[in-house]
Design a protein around this motif. Structure first.
Motif, mmCIF file in Angstrom:
data_model
loop_
_atom_site.group_PDB
_atom_site.id
_atom_site.type_symbol
_atom_site.label_atom_id
_atom_site.label_comp_id
_atom_site.label_asym_id
_atom_site.label_seq_id
_atom_site.Cartn_x
_atom_site.Cartn_y
_atom_site.Cartn_z
ATOM 1 N N GLU A 32 27.299 -43.300 46.178
ATOM 2 C CA GLU A 32 26.342 -44.071 46.151
ATOM 3 C C GLU A 32 25.302 -44.213 45.196
ATOM 4 O OE1 GLU A 32 24.492 -45.084 49.463
ATOM 5 O OE2 GLU A 32 26.114 -45.458 51.253
ATOM 6 N N ALA A 33 24.997 -43.327 44.851
ATOM 7 C CA ALA A 33 24.334 -42.581 43.349
ATOM 8 C C ALA A 33 24.597 -42.904 42.183
ATOM 9 C CB ALA A 33 23.448 -41.648 43.669
ATOM 10 N N ALA A 34 25.925 -42.300 42.600
ATOM 11 C CA ALA A 34 26.389 -42.608 40.747
ATOM 12 C C ALA A 34 26.985 -43.727 40.493
ATOM 13 C CB ALA A 34 27.698 -41.514 40.826
ATOM 14 N N ALA A 35 27.343 -44.645 41.623
ATOM 15 C CA ALA A 35 27.957 -45.972 41.559
ATOM 16 C C ALA A 35 26.449 -46.530 40.807
ATOM 17 C CB ALA A 35 28.783 -46.280 42.472
ATOM 18 N N GLY A 36 25.590 -45.807 41.427
ATOM 19 C CA GLY A 36 24.269 -47.115 41.239
ATOM 20 C C GLY A 36 23.994 -46.537 40.284
ATOM 21 N N ASN A 37 24.546 -45.959 39.053
ATOM 22 C CA ASN A 37 24.354 -45.657 37.938
ATOM 23 C C ASN A 37 25.051 -46.284 37.321
ATOM 24 O OD1 ASN A 37 20.966 -44.888 38.090
ATOM 25 N ND2 ASN A 37 21.895 -43.351 39.111
ATOM 26 N N GLY A 38 26.084 -46.275 37.490
ATOM 27 C CA GLY A 38 27.709 -46.741 36.422
ATOM 28 C C GLY A 38 28.393 -45.727 36.547
ATOM 29 N N LEU A 39 28.082 -44.620 37.005
ATOM 30 C CA LEU A 39 28.932 -43.606 36.774
ATOM 31 C C LEU A 39 30.347 -43.386 37.672
ATOM 32 C CD1 LEU A 39 26.087 -41.008 36.332
ATOM 33 C CD2 LEU A 39 27.071 -42.262 34.510
ATOM 34 N N THR A 40 31.027 -42.612 37.445
ATOM 35 C CA THR A 40 32.325 -42.140 38.541
ATOM 36 C C THR A 40 31.790 -40.795 38.755
ATOM 37 O OG1 THR A 40 33.493 -43.294 36.613
ATOM 38 C CG2 THR A 40 35.055 -41.357 37.808
ATOM 39 N N LEU A 41 32.028 -40.911 40.644
ATOM 40 C CA LEU A 41 32.491 -39.339 40.861
ATOM 41 C C LEU A 41 33.801 -39.185 41.065
ATOM 42 C CD1 LEU A 41 30.350 -37.743 42.850
ATOM 43 C CD2 LEU A 41 31.418 -38.743 44.404
ATOM 44 N N LEU A 42 33.827 -37.357 40.577
ATOM 45 C CA LEU A 42 34.980 -37.384 39.982
ATOM 46 C C LEU A 42 35.768 -36.386 41.363
ATOM 47 C CD1 LEU A 42 34.685 -35.064 36.890
ATOM 48 C CD2 LEU A 42 35.822 -37.608 36.872
ATOM 49 N N PRO A 43 37.331 -36.000 41.440
ATOM 50 C CA PRO A 43 37.823 -35.856 43.096
ATOM 51 C C PRO A 43 36.770 -34.546 43.114
ATOM 52 C CG PRO A 43 39.570 -36.816 41.843
ATOM 53 C CD PRO A 43 38.000 -36.859 40.523
ATOM 54 N N PRO A 44 36.078 -34.441 43.986
ATOM 55 C CA PRO A 44 35.247 -32.723 44.517
ATOM 56 C C PRO A 44 35.892 -31.927 44.621
ATOM 57 C CG PRO A 44 34.361 -34.761 45.781
ATOM 58 C CD PRO A 44 35.904 -35.107 45.135
ATOM 59 N N ILE A 45 35.444 -30.340 43.872
ATOM 60 C CA ILE A 45 35.965 -29.514 43.940
ATOM 61 C C ILE A 45 35.865 -28.787 45.289
ATOM 62 C CG2 ILE A 45 36.679 -26.813 42.934
ATOM 63 C CD1 ILE A 45 37.714 -29.122 40.959
ATOM 64 N N PRO A 46 37.198 -28.842 46.239
ATOM 65 C CA PRO A 46 36.803 -28.165 47.609
ATOM 66 C C PRO A 46 36.555 -26.774 47.559
ATOM 67 C CG PRO A 46 39.046 -27.998 46.632
ATOM 68 C CD PRO A 46 38.650 -28.556 45.896
ATOM 69 N N LYS A 47 35.971 -25.967 48.471
ATOM 70 C CA LYS A 47 35.019 -25.034 48.475
ATOM 71 C C LYS A 47 36.688 -24.084 48.722
ATOM 72 C CE LYS A 47 31.283 -22.141 51.689
ATOM 73 N NZ LYS A 47 30.898 -21.657 52.124
ATOM 74 N N ARG A 48 37.006 -22.927 47.991
ATOM 75 C CA ARG A 48 37.610 -21.734 48.297
ATOM 76 C C ARG A 48 37.016 -20.648 47.522
ATOM 77 N NH1 ARG A 48 39.290 -25.932 50.593
ATOM 78 N NH2 ARG A 48 41.263 -26.956 50.781
ATOM 79 N N VAL A 49 37.229 -19.591 48.297
ATOM 80 C CA VAL A 49 36.557 -18.128 48.073
ATOM 81 C C VAL A 49 37.946 -18.006 46.867
ATOM 82 C CG1 VAL A 49 36.628 -15.542 48.407
ATOM 83 C CG2 VAL A 49 35.768 -17.088 49.951
ATOM 84 N N VAL A 50 38.213 -18.257 46.578
ATOM 85 C CA VAL A 50 39.609 -17.648 45.127
ATOM 86 C C VAL A 50 38.867 -18.470 43.883
ATOM 87 C CG1 VAL A 50 41.406 -19.765 45.388
ATOM 88 C CG2 VAL A 50 42.214 -17.832 44.084
ATOM 89 N N ILE A 51 38.761 -19.958 43.820
ATOM 90 C CA ILE A 51 37.312 -20.348 42.698
ATOM 91 C C ILE A 51 37.141 -19.501 42.292
ATOM 92 C CG2 ILE A 51 36.193 -22.430 41.920
ATOM 93 C CD1 ILE A 51 37.592 -23.769 44.079
ATOM 94 N N ALA A 52 35.801 -18.625 42.880
ATOM 95 C CA ALA A 52 35.086 -18.410 42.386
ATOM 96 C C ALA A 52 35.580 -16.640 41.788
ATOM 97 C CB ALA A 52 33.295 -17.802 43.246
ATOM 98 N N ASP A 53 35.972 -15.921 43.223
ATOM 99 C CA ASP A 53 36.901 -15.262 42.532
ATOM 100 C C ASP A 53 37.483 -14.733 41.280
ATOM 101 O OD1 ASP A 53 35.939 -13.854 44.787
ATOM 102 O OD2 ASP A 53 37.820 -14.040 46.666
ATOM 103 N N ALA A 54 38.427 -15.701 40.877
ATOM 104 C CA ALA A 54 39.181 -15.866 39.689
ATOM 105 C C ALA A 54 38.242 -15.928 38.155
ATOM 106 C CB ALA A 54 40.567 -17.333 39.680
#
Length: 264
Positions: free
Chosen positions: A208-230
């Motif tokens: 809602e905050a993004a839309a209210g400011n005319g911004l795009t909410l990109l598809p979220p990054i899911p919580k995955r341990v591998v992201i930080a590990d890599a």
């Protein structure tokens, strides 16, 4: 072709700006792009994972480019990144913190030092990613003045969501006073816990905050341990060797294309 310059920002720490910069750089490399990474955080976390060789504390880096006490240029301080096609402007030791303090009392034009430094190399790259510190200080202002786009990196949590308004005000002020072409390329939510009620609620708030400011909410990054590990292992998700990592890697590729599209 002139590089697209993107500043990854949020005044709150621990939201994943450095990890996002790292994986976006890998996505760009896989697209065949030439990438310049700029570590604008005095903590130097991006330097520790993205440099091909360890960077000594006394090695010249971004601080030397921004200080009026040296004549070093971007080309003078650039080091090789961990992948072919990637260069890094490093930060190590406490020097960048000292230059941040120097900028506070500097005179006219202090906000434009990074922009002026980048002007000499923008034709050497396709993409420049600036990893900002968790603050809205002169280092962040320099990054936003130099950038074509600001990527807001956040989390679906109370304090991260509450800080979005202040960050957008700062971006708007930079646009009004220094960089009228600056765009917000999107709001990226990191480490989303898809199955929790609180994450879903705060994601709705951010949407809602993004839309209210005319911004795009990109598809979220899911919580995955591998992201930080890599990232901590200085490897791309495609190099990690698991299907889960590869699947998350495609999200970063999609985000890269969305960011580039917003700046076209």
């Amino acid at each position: 072709m002139t590089a697209k310059i993107v500043a990854l920002c949020n005044q709150k720490g621990g939201v994943g700006k450095t990890t996002t910069a790292f994986h976006l750089a890998r996505a760009a490399v896989l697209d065949g792009k030439r990438v310049l990474l700029i570590d604008a955080d005095p903590q130097g976390n991006l330097t520790s994972v993205a440099a091909a060789e360890p960077v000594d504390e006394d090695q010249a880096g971004l601080a030397d480019v921004l200080s009026d006490k040296t004549s070093d240029t971007i080309r003078d301080v650039a080091v090789a990144g961990i992948w072919p096609g990637v260069d890094l402007i490093p930060t190590a030791g406490a020097t960048l913190g000292a230059v941040r303090d120097e900028l506070i009392i500097a005179g006219a034009g202090r906000e434009f030092r990074l922009k002026k430094a980048l002007a000499a190399v923008v034709d050497d790259y396709d993409l420049v990613l600036i990893d900002c510190a968790p603050s809205l200080d002169q280092l962040a202002i320099n990054a936003l003045v130099a950038a074509h786009g600001a990527l807001v990196v956040t989390e679906a949590k109370l304090f991260a969501a509450n800080g979005l308004g202040a960050l957008l005000q700062t971006i708007a002020a930079v646009r009004d006073f220094y960089n009228p072409a600056l765009k917000v390329t999107g709001v990226l939510v990191n480490r989303l816990e898809e199955r929790t009620v609180s994450s879903a609620a705060w994601l709705d708030e951010l949407r809602e905050a993004a839309a209210g400011n005319g911004l795009t909410l990109l598809p979220p990054i899911p919580k995955r341990v591998v992201i930080a590990d890599a990232a901590e292992a200085a490897r791309g998700l495609d190099e990690w060797g698991t299907a889960d990592a590869a699947a998350v890697g495609t999200i970063y590729t999609d985000h890269l294309h969305a960011i580039e599209g917003a700046l076209s």
